[in-house]
Design a protein around this motif. Structure first.
Motif, PDB file in Angstrom:
ATOM      1  N   UNK A 124       0.781  -1.227   0.000  1.00  0.00           N
ATOM      2  CA  UNK A 124       0.000   0.000   0.000  1.00  0.00           C
ATOM      3  C   UNK A 124       0.808   1.271   0.000  1.00  0.00           C
ATOM      4  N   UNK A 125       2.104   1.154  -0.262  1.00  0.00           N
ATOM      5  CA  UNK A 125       2.992   2.320  -0.275  1.00  0.00           C
ATOM      6  C   UNK A 125       3.603   2.471  -1.661  1.00  0.00           C
ATOM      7  N   UNK A 126       3.578   3.690  -2.167  1.00  0.00           N
ATOM      8  CA  UNK A 126       4.239   3.989  -3.437  1.00  0.00           C
ATOM      9  C   UNK A 126       5.734   4.151  -3.165  1.00  0.00           C
ATOM     10  N   UNK A 127       6.554   3.433  -3.874  1.00  0.00           N
ATOM     11  CA  UNK A 127       8.010   3.569  -3.734  1.00  0.00           C
ATOM     12  C   UNK A 127       8.441   4.835  -4.455  1.00  0.00           C
ATOM     13  N   UNK A 128       9.243   5.653  -3.801  1.00  0.00           N
ATOM     14  CA  UNK A 128       9.649   6.932  -4.387  1.00  0.00           C
ATOM     15  C   UNK A 128      10.310   6.751  -5.749  1.00  0.00           C
ATOM     16  N   UNK A 129      11.070   5.663  -5.912  1.00  0.00           N
ATOM     17  CA  UNK A 129      11.763   5.428  -7.183  1.00  0.00           C
ATOM     18  C   UNK A 129      10.791   5.197  -8.335  1.00  0.00           C
ATOM     19  N   UNK A 130       9.563   4.773  -8.002  1.00  0.00           N
ATOM     20  CA  UNK A 130       8.563   4.583  -9.056  1.00  0.00           C
ATOM     21  C   UNK A 130       8.201   5.922  -9.710  1.00  0.00           C
ATOM     22  N   UNK A 152      -4.861   3.372   5.071  1.00  0.00           N
ATOM     23  CA  UNK A 152      -4.188   4.070   6.156  1.00  0.00           C
ATOM     24  C   UNK A 152      -2.705   4.294   5.911  1.00  0.00           C
ATOM     25  N   UNK A 153      -2.178   3.835   4.786  1.00  0.00           N
ATOM     26  CA  UNK A 153      -0.738   3.871   4.548  1.00  0.00           C
ATOM     27  C   UNK A 153      -0.214   5.289   4.335  1.00  0.00           C
ATOM     28  N   UNK A 154       0.940   5.572   4.938  1.00  0.00           N
ATOM     29  CA  UNK A 154       1.615   6.854   4.783  1.00  0.00           C
ATOM     30  C   UNK A 154       2.534   6.779   3.569  1.00  0.00           C
ATOM     31  N   UNK A 155       2.549   7.839   2.779  1.00  0.00           N
ATOM     32  CA  UNK A 155       3.283   7.837   1.523  1.00  0.00           C
ATOM     33  C   UNK A 155       4.564   8.683   1.613  1.00  0.00           C
ATOM     34  N   UNK A 156       5.587   8.354   0.808  1.00  0.00           N
ATOM     35  CA  UNK A 156       6.892   9.035   0.890  1.00  0.00           C
ATOM     36  C   UNK A 156       6.900  10.378   0.152  1.00  0.00           C
ATOM     37  N   UNK A 157       6.099  11.321   0.633  1.00  0.00           N
ATOM     38  CA  UNK A 157       5.945  12.593  -0.071  1.00  0.00           C
ATOM     39  C   UNK A 157       7.274  13.345  -0.148  1.00  0.00           C
ATOM     40  N   UNK A 283      -5.348  -7.926   8.352  1.00  0.00           N
ATOM     41  CA  UNK A 283      -5.432  -6.467   8.294  1.00  0.00           C
ATOM     42  C   UNK A 283      -4.637  -6.010   7.083  1.00  0.00           C
ATOM     43  N   UNK A 284      -5.267  -5.298   6.185  1.00  0.00           N
ATOM     44  CA  UNK A 284      -4.587  -4.845   4.969  1.00  0.00           C
ATOM     45  C   UNK A 284      -3.393  -3.960   5.321  1.00  0.00           C
ATOM     46  N   UNK A 285      -2.246  -4.255   4.708  1.00  0.00           N
ATOM     47  CA  UNK A 285      -1.029  -3.431   4.841  1.00  0.00           C
ATOM     48  C   UNK A 285      -0.613  -3.249   6.301  1.00  0.00           C
ATOM     49  N   UNK A 286      -0.768  -4.296   7.086  1.00  0.00           N
ATOM     50  CA  UNK A 286      -0.575  -4.180   8.540  1.00  0.00           C
ATOM     51  C   UNK A 286       0.842  -3.763   8.929  1.00  0.00           C
ATOM     52  N   UNK A 287       1.845  -4.199   8.193  1.00  0.00           N
ATOM     53  CA  UNK A 287       3.224  -3.898   8.587  1.00  0.00           C
ATOM     54  C   UNK A 287       3.737  -2.587   7.999  1.00  0.00           C
ATOM     55  N   UNK A 288       2.931  -1.911   7.198  1.00  0.00           N
ATOM     56  CA  UNK A 288       3.352  -0.639   6.602  1.00  0.00           C
ATOM     57  C   UNK A 288       3.151   0.507   7.587  1.00  0.00           C
ATOM     58  N   UNK A 289       3.906   1.601   7.437  1.00  0.00           N
ATOM     59  CA  UNK A 289       3.609   2.787   8.252  1.00  0.00           C
ATOM     60  C   UNK A 289       2.211   3.288   7.908  1.00  0.00           C
TER      61      UNK A 289
END
Length: 376
Positions: A124-130, A152-157, A283-289
């Motif tokens: 559920x996180x976009x990788x910045x390199x993408x 609920x995932x936080x993204x690498x803005x 839980x979806x994306x449980x281990x993500x920030x």
């Protein structure tokens, strides 16, 4: 049985102090802020205090805040207002963005812009390199939300902004889901524009704002009398914007404490569910920030059935009919198949959620799940 409201990512109740701050501006202070009347000064001062409150919440100057009628207009204004002076070019948008970002971009696509979706991983996180690998010489704008309301995932803005700025590309961030849940600091996010929606953090509906970095030109997308530094025309919603400013001050003051309490309650909810139903409850994306208040459960039966059985619960489920709603789109973006999406149930708690409500919600879901399993 009293309803248990656990859908705070969709909307929040008006905080009592916010309602109180708005009251004088419905009738007593009814003038417009720019009328040539001594009474209009109080209205102008009320609006400026509100602007300062919003600016304080994200750590910017008051003149960098443009009031809008909500997050949708703020997103539209950023995407379309930044594109007005540019020749058609290339735009990057994460798969997880809100419809107000996507649909604004699609309107540019009809005018010759090349719109490219940036995928996210199964976490559920976009990788910045993408974003980085997709930058072109004619890329004008990149859009990445701060937090996803479904997962609920936080993204690498910040990482995306730094990579884009190195290539002269502007970055817009929809941060509407962050406020009231986590502290927000624009100097850390580094976005050029950032959208805010009042009703997501205990402010009034129909209010919002767009942060516009100093020196950046955003053209109006509506036309009329010049207001809001010439960016947005129209008569100000004075009571609503005063309430927005009060809600912003409240969010800035309570963000850290709120984050800790929300996290404790969501952890308790998941623990109680697993203890009652099955330790393997997904839980979806449980281990993500993630946001401290958001849990999306993936259950082995249709969520709308569970919702019907556990009728006092007000939670979010995916829409089964076309077109795909935001929840369906986001779950599909992380690779979930239709049966999993049909079993998804999002719980998002808020400042007024009690421990008793959390425990009762877990029990209701467990009872509904047990009933569904016995009727298979």
């Amino acid at each position: 049985m009293q309803p248990i409201y656990l859908d705070f990512n969709t909307t929040t109740p008006l905080a009592p102090s916010v309602q109180e701050s708005m009251q004088p501006y419905w009738a007593e202070h009814f003038l417009l802020p720019d009328q040539e009347h001594h009474g209009s000064r109080a209205i102008a001062e009320g609006l400026e205090r509100a602007r300062e409150g919003v600016a304080e919440m994200i750590g910017c100057d008051a003149f960098e805040i443009v009031f809008t009628d909500g997050g949708t207009e703020a997103n539209n204004l950023a995407v379309l207002g930044l594109a007005t002076d540019c020749p058609p070019g290339h735009m990057l948008i994460s798969e997880l963005e809100h419809d107000s970002v996507w649909n604004a971009a699609r309107s540019l696509q009809r005018a010759g812009w090349d719109i490219e979706a940036v995928p996210c991983g199964s976490d559920g996180v976009v990788v910045a390199e993408e974003f980085t690998v997709r930058l072109r010489t004619n890329t004008r704008l990149a859009c990445l939300q701060a937090a996803n309301p479904v997962l609920g995932t936080l993204q690498p803005v910040r990482e995306v902004a730094e990579a884009c700025h190195a290539e002269g590309v502007l970055v817009h961030c929809d941060a509407s889901q962050m406020f009231g849940k986590l502290p927000v600091d624009i100097s850390r996010l580094r976005a050029d524009t950032l959208s805010i929606s009042g009703h997501k953090f205990y402010g009034p509906k129909g209010t919002g704002a767009l942060y516009v970095r100093r020196g950046l030109v955003v053209r109006p997308i509506r036309f009329g009398e010049s207001r809001e530094m010439g960016v947005r025309p129209g008569t100000e919603n004075v009571p609503g914007l005063v309430g927005l400013g009060t809600a912003a001050q409240l969010a800035a003051r309570c963000a850290v404490e709120a984050a800790d309490r929300l996290s404790e309650l969501t952890d308790r909810f998941v623990f109680r569910l697993r203890d009652t139903i099955d330790p393997a409850v997904e839980v979806a994306c449980e281990t993500s920030p993630r946001l401290p208040n958001t849990v999306t459960l993936i259950l082995p039966t249709a969520a709308h059935h569970l919702q019907r059985v556990a009728s006092p619960l007000i939670v979010a489920t995916a829409q089964s009919a076309a077109p795909a709603d935001e929840m369906t789109r986001c779950l599909a973006a992380i690779g979930m198949a239709p049966p999993q999406i049909r079993g998804a149930l999002r719980v998002s708690i808020g400042w007024t959620t009690s421990q008793e409500q959390i425990d009762r919600a877990a029990d209701l879901i467990a009872e509904a799940w047990d009933q569904a399993m016995h009727h298979r």
